[in-house]
Scaffold this active site. Structure first.
Site, PDB file in Angstrom:
ATOM      1  N   TYR A   1      -7.900  -8.364   8.362  1.00 54.30           N
ATOM      2  CA  TYR A   1      -8.999  -7.696   7.686  1.00 54.30           C
ATOM      3  C   TYR A   1     -10.213  -8.623   7.658  1.00 54.30           C
ATOM      4  O   TYR A   1     -10.249  -9.639   8.341  1.00 54.30           O
ATOM      5  CB  TYR A   1      -8.561  -7.218   6.307  1.00 54.30           C
ATOM      6  CG  TYR A   1      -7.522  -6.109   6.391  1.00 54.30           C
ATOM      7  CD1 TYR A   1      -7.813  -4.908   7.050  1.00 54.30           C
ATOM      8  CD2 TYR A   1      -6.246  -6.255   5.864  1.00 54.30           C
ATOM      9  CE1 TYR A   1      -6.866  -3.894   7.159  1.00 54.30           C
ATOM     10  CE2 TYR A   1      -5.291  -5.240   5.971  1.00 54.30           C
ATOM     11  CZ  TYR A   1      -5.608  -4.072   6.624  1.00 54.30           C
ATOM     12  OH  TYR A   1      -4.671  -3.070   6.747  1.00 54.30           O
TER      13      TYR A   1
ATOM     14  N   ASN B   1      -3.796 -10.388   7.499  1.00 55.50           N
ATOM     15  CA  ASN B   1      -3.550  -9.105   8.164  1.00 55.50           C
ATOM     16  C   ASN B   1      -4.735  -8.584   8.955  1.00 55.50           C
ATOM     17  O   ASN B   1      -4.890  -7.376   9.148  1.00 55.50           O
ATOM     18  CB  ASN B   1      -3.085  -8.055   7.158  1.00 55.50           C
ATOM     19  CG  ASN B   1      -1.763  -8.427   6.517  1.00 55.50           C
ATOM     20  OD1 ASN B   1      -1.182  -9.452   6.845  1.00 55.50           O
ATOM     21  ND2 ASN B   1      -1.295  -7.611   5.599  1.00 55.50           N
TER      22      ASN B   1
ATOM     23  N   HIS C   1      -7.520 -11.426  -0.493  1.00 54.40           N
ATOM     24  CA  HIS C   1      -6.809 -10.950   0.699  1.00 54.40           C
ATOM     25  C   HIS C   1      -7.529 -11.474   1.936  1.00 54.40           C
ATOM     26  O   HIS C   1      -8.557 -10.947   2.341  1.00 54.40           O
ATOM     27  CB  HIS C   1      -6.772  -9.424   0.687  1.00 54.40           C
ATOM     28  CG  HIS C   1      -5.822  -8.810   1.680  1.00 54.40           C
ATOM     29  ND1 HIS C   1      -5.222  -9.525   2.685  1.00 54.40           N
ATOM     30  CD2 HIS C   1      -5.383  -7.524   1.820  1.00 54.40           C
ATOM     31  CE1 HIS C   1      -4.447  -8.725   3.396  1.00 54.40           C
ATOM     32  NE2 HIS C   1      -4.527  -7.512   2.884  1.00 54.40           N
TER      33      HIS C   1
ATOM     34  N   THR D   1       0.846  -1.192   0.000  1.00 55.57           N
ATOM     35  CA  THR D   1       0.000   0.000   0.000  1.00 55.57           C
ATOM     36  C   THR D   1       0.880   1.240   0.000  1.00 55.57           C
ATOM     37  O   THR D   1       1.748   1.388   0.853  1.00 55.57           O
ATOM     38  CB  THR D   1      -0.921   0.004   1.235  1.00 55.57           C
ATOM     39  OG1 THR D   1      -1.851  -1.078   1.114  1.00 55.57           O
ATOM     40  CG2 THR D   1      -1.687   1.314   1.353  1.00 55.57           C
TER      41      THR D   1
ATOM     42  N   ASN E   1      -3.718  -4.563  16.461  1.00 56.56           N
ATOM     43  CA  ASN E   1      -3.156  -5.446  17.484  1.00 56.56           C
ATOM     44  C   ASN E   1      -4.097  -6.618  17.743  1.00 56.56           C
ATOM     45  O   ASN E   1      -4.403  -6.972  18.881  1.00 56.56           O
ATOM     46  CB  ASN E   1      -2.894  -4.676  18.779  1.00 56.56           C
ATOM     47  CG  ASN E   1      -1.984  -5.433  19.729  1.00 56.56           C
ATOM     48  OD1 ASN E   1      -1.161  -6.244  19.299  1.00 56.56           O
ATOM     49  ND2 ASN E   1      -2.139  -5.182  21.014  1.00 56.56           N
TER      50      ASN E   1
END
Length: 367
Positions: free
Chosen positions: A185, A183, A180, A31, A242
Protein backbone atom coordinates in the site's frame (compact mmCIF):
# COMPACT_ATOMS: atom_id res chain seq x y z
CA UNK A 1 -5.65 -32.41 27.95
CA UNK A 2 -2.20 -30.83 28.29
CA UNK A 3 -2.30 -27.18 29.31
CA UNK A 4 -0.03 -25.48 26.78
CA UNK A 5 0.48 -22.56 29.15
CA UNK A 6 2.98 -24.83 30.92
CA UNK A 7 5.16 -24.93 27.80
CA UNK A 8 5.60 -21.26 27.03
CA UNK A 9 5.20 -17.71 28.24
CA UNK A 10 2.98 -16.84 25.25
CA UNK A 11 0.04 -16.84 27.65
CA UNK A 12 1.73 -14.76 30.34
CA UNK A 13 1.21 -11.00 30.77
CA UNK A 14 3.45 -8.84 28.64
CA UNK A 15 3.64 -5.34 27.21
CA UNK A 16 4.29 -3.60 23.94
CA UNK A 17 5.63 -0.19 24.80
CA UNK A 18 3.12 1.38 27.17
CA UNK A 19 0.41 -1.11 26.23
CA UNK A 20 0.19 -3.77 28.95
CA UNK A 21 -1.33 -7.01 27.66
CA UNK A 22 -2.77 -10.12 29.27
CA UNK A 23 -0.73 -12.37 26.97
CA UNK A 24 1.51 -12.32 23.89
CA UNK A 25 -1.20 -13.41 21.44
CA UNK A 26 -2.12 -10.69 18.94
CA UNK A 27 -5.19 -10.58 16.74
CA UNK A 28 -3.83 -9.53 13.36
CA UNK A 29 -5.65 -6.96 11.22
CA UNK A 30 -8.31 -8.82 9.21
CA UNK A 31 -10.35 -6.97 6.59
CA UNK A 32 -13.91 -8.36 6.73
CA UNK A 33 -15.74 -5.87 4.46
CA UNK A 34 -18.87 -5.52 6.58
CA UNK A 35 -19.41 -1.76 6.54
CA UNK A 36 -21.74 0.57 4.71
CA UNK A 37 -20.54 3.14 2.23
CA UNK A 38 -20.17 5.62 5.11
CA UNK A 39 -17.48 3.42 6.70
CA UNK A 40 -19.07 3.82 10.14
CA UNK A 41 -18.73 0.99 12.71
CA UNK A 42 -21.76 -0.02 14.76
CA UNK A 43 -22.97 -2.55 17.30
CA UNK A 44 -22.19 -5.50 15.01
CA UNK A 45 -18.53 -4.51 14.87
CA UNK A 46 -18.39 -3.79 18.61
CA UNK A 47 -19.71 -7.30 19.27
CA UNK A 48 -17.21 -8.86 16.86
CA UNK A 49 -14.17 -7.25 18.44
CA UNK A 50 -15.36 -7.71 22.02
CA UNK A 51 -15.79 -11.44 21.37
CA UNK A 52 -12.06 -11.59 20.57
CA UNK A 53 -10.87 -9.39 23.44
CA UNK A 54 -9.04 -12.25 25.16
CA UNK A 55 -6.22 -11.59 22.69
CA UNK A 56 -3.46 -9.72 24.46
CA UNK A 57 -3.69 -7.09 21.76
CA UNK A 58 -6.14 -6.56 18.90
CA UNK A 59 -4.89 -4.75 15.82
CA UNK A 60 -8.01 -3.45 14.10
CA UNK A 61 -8.71 -4.24 10.50
CA UNK A 62 -7.13 -1.66 8.19
CA UNK A 63 -8.92 1.67 8.63
CA UNK A 64 -8.98 4.25 5.84
CA UNK A 65 -7.38 7.51 6.98
CA UNK A 66 -9.23 9.54 4.34
CA UNK A 67 -11.68 9.20 1.47
CA UNK A 68 -8.67 9.39 -0.86
CA UNK A 69 -6.99 6.52 0.97
CA UNK A 70 -9.86 4.13 0.31
CA UNK A 71 -9.33 1.25 -2.11
CA UNK A 72 -12.14 -1.19 -1.35
CA UNK A 73 -15.86 -0.81 -0.75
CA UNK A 74 -17.33 -1.91 2.60
CA UNK A 75 -14.23 -0.96 4.59
CA UNK A 76 -14.19 1.38 7.60
CA UNK A 77 -12.84 4.90 7.93
CA UNK A 78 -11.71 7.23 10.68
CA UNK A 79 -11.69 10.62 9.01
CA UNK A 80 -15.02 12.04 10.25
CA UNK A 81 -16.97 12.41 13.47
CA UNK A 82 -19.52 9.69 12.72
CA UNK A 83 -16.73 7.19 12.19
CA UNK A 84 -15.01 8.30 15.39
CA UNK A 85 -18.25 7.81 17.33
CA UNK A 86 -18.65 4.36 15.80
CA UNK A 87 -15.14 3.32 16.76
CA UNK A 88 -15.73 4.64 20.28
CA UNK A 89 -18.51 2.06 20.56
CA UNK A 90 -16.00 -0.61 19.51
CA UNK A 91 -13.20 0.45 21.86
CA UNK A 92 -15.61 0.73 24.79
CA UNK A 93 -16.83 -2.83 24.13
CA UNK A 94 -13.28 -4.21 23.89
CA UNK A 95 -12.24 -2.44 27.07
CA UNK A 96 -15.32 -3.70 28.92
CA UNK A 97 -14.32 -7.22 27.89
CA UNK A 98 -10.82 -6.69 29.28
CA UNK A 99 -9.01 -6.25 25.97
CA UNK A 100 -6.69 -3.78 24.27
CA UNK A 101 -7.06 -2.53 20.70
CA UNK A 102 -4.97 -0.35 18.40
CA UNK A 103 -6.14 1.26 15.17
CA UNK A 104 -4.31 0.35 11.97
CA UNK A 105 -3.96 3.49 9.84
CA UNK A 106 -4.32 2.74 6.11
CA UNK A 107 -3.87 4.55 2.82
CA UNK A 108 -4.00 2.17 -0.17
CA UNK A 109 -2.21 4.48 -2.60
CA UNK A 110 -2.35 3.09 -6.13
CA UNK A 111 -4.52 0.09 -5.31
CA UNK A 112 -7.89 1.73 -5.88
CA UNK A 113 -10.38 2.61 -8.59
CA UNK A 114 -11.76 5.91 -9.83
CA UNK A 115 -15.14 4.46 -8.78
CA UNK A 116 -14.01 4.61 -5.14
CA UNK A 117 -12.21 7.95 -5.22
CA UNK A 118 -13.86 11.30 -4.42
CA UNK A 119 -15.20 12.93 -7.60
CA UNK A 120 -13.88 10.02 -9.66
CA UNK A 121 -10.29 11.20 -9.32
CA UNK A 122 -7.34 8.97 -10.10
CA UNK A 123 -5.76 7.20 -7.11
CA UNK A 124 -2.47 8.67 -5.94
CA UNK A 125 0.89 6.93 -5.71
CA UNK A 126 4.61 7.71 -5.69
CA UNK A 127 4.69 7.05 -9.45
CA UNK A 128 2.09 6.57 -12.17
CA UNK A 129 2.53 2.78 -12.30
CA UNK A 130 -0.67 0.77 -12.45
CA UNK A 131 -1.01 -2.28 -10.22
CA UNK A 132 -2.30 -5.61 -11.46
CA UNK A 133 -5.63 -7.01 -10.40
CA UNK A 134 -9.14 -5.98 -9.41
CA UNK A 135 -10.65 -4.23 -6.45
CA UNK A 136 -14.12 -4.39 -4.94
CA UNK A 137 -16.70 -1.65 -5.46
CA UNK A 138 -20.43 -1.44 -4.83
CA UNK A 139 -20.87 -2.53 -8.45
CA UNK A 140 -18.65 -5.59 -7.96
CA UNK A 141 -15.04 -6.21 -8.90
CA UNK A 142 -13.38 -3.78 -11.31
CA UNK A 143 -9.78 -3.40 -12.51
CA UNK A 144 -7.68 -1.05 -10.43
CA UNK A 145 -7.09 2.33 -12.06
CA UNK A 146 -3.85 3.89 -13.22
CA UNK A 147 -2.71 6.25 -10.44
CA UNK A 148 -1.22 9.68 -10.79
CA UNK A 149 2.10 10.52 -9.21
CA UNK A 150 1.87 12.82 -6.21
CA UNK A 151 3.54 16.19 -6.64
CA UNK A 152 6.26 16.94 -4.09
CA UNK A 153 4.20 19.74 -2.57
CA UNK A 154 1.28 17.33 -2.03
CA UNK A 155 3.25 15.08 0.32
CA UNK A 156 2.59 17.35 3.30
CA UNK A 157 -1.12 16.80 2.68
CA UNK A 158 -0.67 13.03 2.86
CA UNK A 159 1.11 13.39 6.20
CA UNK A 160 -1.72 15.65 7.37
CA UNK A 161 -4.20 12.86 6.58
CA UNK A 162 -2.27 10.51 8.89
CA UNK A 163 -2.17 13.19 11.58
CA UNK A 164 -5.92 13.76 11.37
CA UNK A 165 -6.63 10.02 11.52
CA UNK A 166 -4.25 9.54 14.46
CA UNK A 167 -5.97 12.35 16.34
CA UNK A 168 -9.34 10.76 15.61
CA UNK A 169 -8.08 7.38 16.83
CA UNK A 170 -7.13 9.06 20.10
CA UNK A 171 -10.60 10.59 20.37
CA UNK A 172 -12.15 7.18 19.60
CA UNK A 173 -10.50 5.59 22.64
CA UNK A 174 -7.99 3.26 21.05
CA UNK A 175 -5.00 2.10 23.09
CA UNK A 176 -2.58 3.04 20.31
CA UNK A 177 -2.14 3.03 16.56
CA UNK A 178 -0.32 0.90 14.02
CA UNK A 179 1.06 2.61 10.91
CA UNK A 180 0.24 0.28 8.00
CA UNK A 181 3.44 0.29 5.99
CA UNK A 182 3.03 -3.18 4.51
CA UNK A 183 1.31 -5.20 1.79
CA UNK A 184 2.27 -2.85 -1.06
CA UNK A 185 0.00 0.00 0.00
CA UNK A 186 1.00 3.66 -0.12
CA UNK A 187 3.91 3.81 2.33
CA UNK A 188 5.30 0.52 1.06
CA UNK A 189 4.92 1.83 -2.51
CA UNK A 190 7.19 4.74 -1.63
CA UNK A 191 9.69 2.37 -0.02
CA UNK A 192 10.09 -0.11 -2.89
CA UNK A 193 12.11 0.89 -5.92
CA UNK A 194 9.77 -1.29 -8.00
CA UNK A 195 6.93 1.19 -7.45
CA UNK A 196 8.85 4.39 -6.73
CA UNK A 197 10.50 5.99 -9.76
CA UNK A 198 10.57 9.52 -8.37
CA UNK A 199 13.48 11.88 -8.82
CA UNK A 200 12.68 14.29 -5.97
CA UNK A 201 13.63 13.94 -2.30
CA UNK A 202 11.13 11.07 -1.92
CA UNK A 203 12.68 8.88 -4.63
CA UNK A 204 15.90 7.34 -5.80
CA UNK A 205 18.30 6.56 -2.96
CA UNK A 206 17.14 4.44 -0.03
CA UNK A 207 17.41 7.46 2.26
CA UNK A 208 14.84 9.22 0.09
CA UNK A 209 12.45 6.29 -0.33
CA UNK A 210 12.18 5.77 3.44
CA UNK A 211 11.54 9.48 4.00
CA UNK A 212 7.74 9.47 3.85
CA UNK A 213 7.42 6.48 6.15
CA UNK A 214 9.67 8.16 8.70
CA UNK A 215 7.89 11.50 8.40
CA UNK A 216 4.50 9.83 8.90
CA UNK A 217 5.82 7.89 11.88
CA UNK A 218 7.24 11.04 13.45
CA UNK A 219 3.95 12.87 12.96
CA UNK A 220 1.92 10.06 14.52
CA UNK A 221 4.38 9.72 17.42
CA UNK A 222 3.97 13.44 18.10
CA UNK A 223 0.29 12.77 18.81
CA UNK A 224 0.41 9.41 20.58
CA UNK A 225 3.88 9.17 22.07
CA UNK A 226 6.27 6.58 20.71
CA UNK A 227 5.33 3.84 23.19
CA UNK A 228 1.79 3.61 21.80
CA UNK A 229 2.73 3.51 18.11
CA UNK A 230 3.58 0.34 16.20
CA UNK A 231 4.43 -0.18 12.55
CA UNK A 232 3.75 -3.06 10.17
CA UNK A 233 6.14 -4.13 7.40
CA UNK A 234 6.12 -6.90 4.77
CA UNK A 235 9.60 -6.96 3.23
CA UNK A 236 9.11 -10.23 1.32
CA UNK A 237 5.45 -10.02 0.33
CA UNK A 238 4.33 -9.39 -3.27
CA UNK A 239 0.83 -8.92 -1.93
CA UNK A 240 -1.67 -6.62 -3.66
CA UNK A 241 -1.23 -6.02 -7.35
CA UNK A 242 1.51 -8.66 -7.61
CA UNK A 243 3.93 -5.90 -6.66
CA UNK A 244 7.61 -6.74 -7.24
CA UNK A 245 9.84 -6.74 -4.19
CA UNK A 246 12.44 -4.04 -3.69
CA UNK A 247 15.61 -4.82 -5.63
CA UNK A 248 17.63 -4.96 -2.39
CA UNK A 249 15.32 -5.91 0.45
CA UNK A 250 18.04 -6.31 3.06
CA UNK A 251 19.59 -2.90 2.41
CA UNK A 252 16.31 -1.01 2.09
CA UNK A 253 14.44 -2.50 5.03
CA UNK A 254 17.62 -2.73 7.09
CA UNK A 255 18.14 1.01 6.72
CA UNK A 256 14.48 1.65 7.54
CA UNK A 257 14.54 -0.46 10.70
CA UNK A 258 17.70 1.24 11.95
CA UNK A 259 15.99 4.59 11.47
CA UNK A 260 12.82 3.36 13.22
CA UNK A 261 14.88 2.45 16.28
CA UNK A 262 15.29 6.15 16.93
CA UNK A 263 11.57 6.41 17.74
CA UNK A 264 11.54 3.67 20.44
CA UNK A 265 8.24 2.37 19.09
CA UNK A 266 5.85 0.08 20.93
CA UNK A 267 6.53 -2.72 18.46
CA UNK A 268 7.50 -3.79 14.96
CA UNK A 269 4.94 -6.11 13.31
CA UNK A 270 6.34 -8.07 10.36
CA UNK A 271 4.66 -10.31 7.79
CA UNK A 272 7.14 -13.17 7.55
CA UNK A 273 6.85 -14.25 3.92
CA UNK A 274 3.93 -13.61 1.56
CA UNK A 275 0.91 -12.10 3.28
CA UNK A 276 -1.61 -14.86 3.93
CA UNK A 277 0.60 -17.31 2.03
CA UNK A 278 3.92 -19.11 2.21
CA UNK A 279 6.55 -18.33 4.83
CA UNK A 280 9.24 -19.08 2.23
CA UNK A 281 11.33 -16.11 1.14
CA UNK A 282 13.96 -15.64 -1.59
CA UNK A 283 17.45 -16.89 -0.72
CA UNK A 284 18.88 -13.38 -0.47
CA UNK A 285 16.35 -12.29 2.19
CA UNK A 286 16.91 -13.08 5.89
CA UNK A 287 13.95 -11.89 7.90
CA UNK A 288 15.50 -12.98 11.19
CA UNK A 289 18.51 -10.78 10.43
CA UNK A 290 16.15 -7.85 9.87
CA UNK A 291 14.34 -8.70 13.08
CA UNK A 292 17.67 -8.64 14.95
CA UNK A 293 18.18 -5.03 13.86
CA UNK A 294 15.06 -3.84 15.70
CA UNK A 295 15.68 -2.75 19.26
CA UNK A 296 12.11 -3.06 20.56
CA UNK A 297 9.33 -5.66 20.83
CA UNK A 298 8.75 -7.72 17.70
CA UNK A 299 5.47 -9.33 16.59
CA UNK A 300 5.75 -12.19 14.10
CA UNK A 301 2.92 -12.72 11.62
CA UNK A 302 2.01 -15.21 8.89
CA UNK A 303 0.86 -18.82 9.01
CA UNK A 304 1.76 -19.40 12.64
CA UNK A 305 0.42 -22.32 14.59
CA UNK A 306 1.03 -22.87 18.29
CA UNK A 307 4.02 -25.16 17.73
CA UNK A 308 5.81 -22.61 15.54
CA UNK A 309 4.95 -19.79 17.93
CA UNK A 310 6.35 -21.68 20.91
CA UNK A 311 9.52 -22.57 19.01
CA UNK A 312 10.19 -19.05 17.78
CA UNK A 313 9.40 -17.55 21.16
CA UNK A 314 11.76 -20.01 22.86
CA UNK A 315 14.47 -19.06 20.38
CA UNK A 316 14.00 -15.37 21.13
CA UNK A 317 12.77 -14.63 17.60
CA UNK A 318 9.43 -13.10 18.61
CA UNK A 319 7.96 -11.17 21.53
CA UNK A 320 4.39 -11.62 20.33
CA UNK A 321 2.64 -13.72 17.70
CA UNK A 322 -0.16 -12.49 15.46
CA UNK A 323 -2.92 -14.81 14.28
CA UNK A 324 -5.33 -13.69 11.55
CA UNK A 325 -7.59 -16.27 9.94
CA UNK A 326 -7.77 -18.50 13.06
CA UNK A 327 -9.49 -15.62 14.88
CA UNK A 328 -12.31 -15.56 12.30
CA UNK A 329 -14.00 -18.77 13.45
CA UNK A 330 -12.44 -18.98 16.92
CA UNK A 331 -13.33 -15.90 18.96
CA UNK A 332 -11.90 -17.77 21.96
CA UNK A 333 -8.66 -18.60 20.13
CA UNK A 334 -6.43 -17.81 23.11
CA UNK A 335 -8.20 -20.30 25.35
CA UNK A 336 -8.32 -22.93 22.62
CA UNK A 337 -4.57 -22.64 22.14
CA UNK A 338 -3.90 -22.56 25.87
CA UNK A 339 -5.87 -25.76 26.51
CA UNK A 340 -5.16 -27.64 23.28
CA UNK A 341 -8.71 -27.45 21.97
CA UNK A 342 -9.31 -28.05 18.26
CA UNK A 343 -9.71 -25.01 16.03
CA UNK A 344 -12.65 -24.35 13.74
CA UNK A 345 -11.68 -23.50 10.16
CA UNK A 346 -13.79 -20.76 8.57
CA UNK A 347 -14.80 -21.32 4.95
CA UNK A 348 -13.50 -18.63 2.63
CA UNK A 349 -17.09 -17.68 1.76
CA UNK A 350 -17.44 -16.32 5.32
CA UNK A 351 -14.41 -14.02 5.14
CA UNK A 352 -15.99 -10.97 3.50
CA UNK A 353 -19.29 -9.09 3.34
CA UNK A 354 -22.60 -10.00 4.91
CA UNK A 355 -23.87 -9.33 8.40
CA UNK A 356 -23.63 -11.39 11.57
CA UNK A 357 -23.49 -14.73 9.75
CA UNK A 358 -19.92 -15.93 9.65
CA UNK A 359 -18.91 -12.89 11.68
CA UNK A 360 -20.30 -12.90 15.22
CA UNK A 361 -22.07 -16.28 15.31
CA UNK A 362 -19.09 -18.58 15.88
CA UNK A 363 -19.41 -20.66 19.08
CA UNK A 364 -16.79 -20.91 21.80
CA UNK A 365 -15.34 -24.31 22.65
CA UNK A 366 -15.62 -24.29 26.41
CA UNK A 367 -12.70 -25.37 28.57
Amino acid sequence: MLDNSLLTDLFAPSRFGDIATANRIVMAPITRSRYGEDGVPGQLHATYYAQRASAGLIVSEAVNISAQGRGYAATPGIWNDAQVDGWKQVTDAVRAAGGKIVCQLWHVGRYSSVELQPDGAAPVAPSAIRAEGDTYTTAGFVPVSTPRALETEEIAGIIAQYVHAAQNALRAGFDGVEVHSANCYLLDQFLRDSTNQRTDRYGGAIENRVRLMLEVTAAVVAIWGSARVGIRLSPASPDVGNTPLDSNVMATYGHLIRELNGFELAYLHVVEGATGGSRDVPADIDLDALRALFAGPYIGNNNYDLELAIARRAAGKIDGVAFGRPFIANPDLVERLRHGKPLTVAPRASYYNGGATGYTDWPVAGV
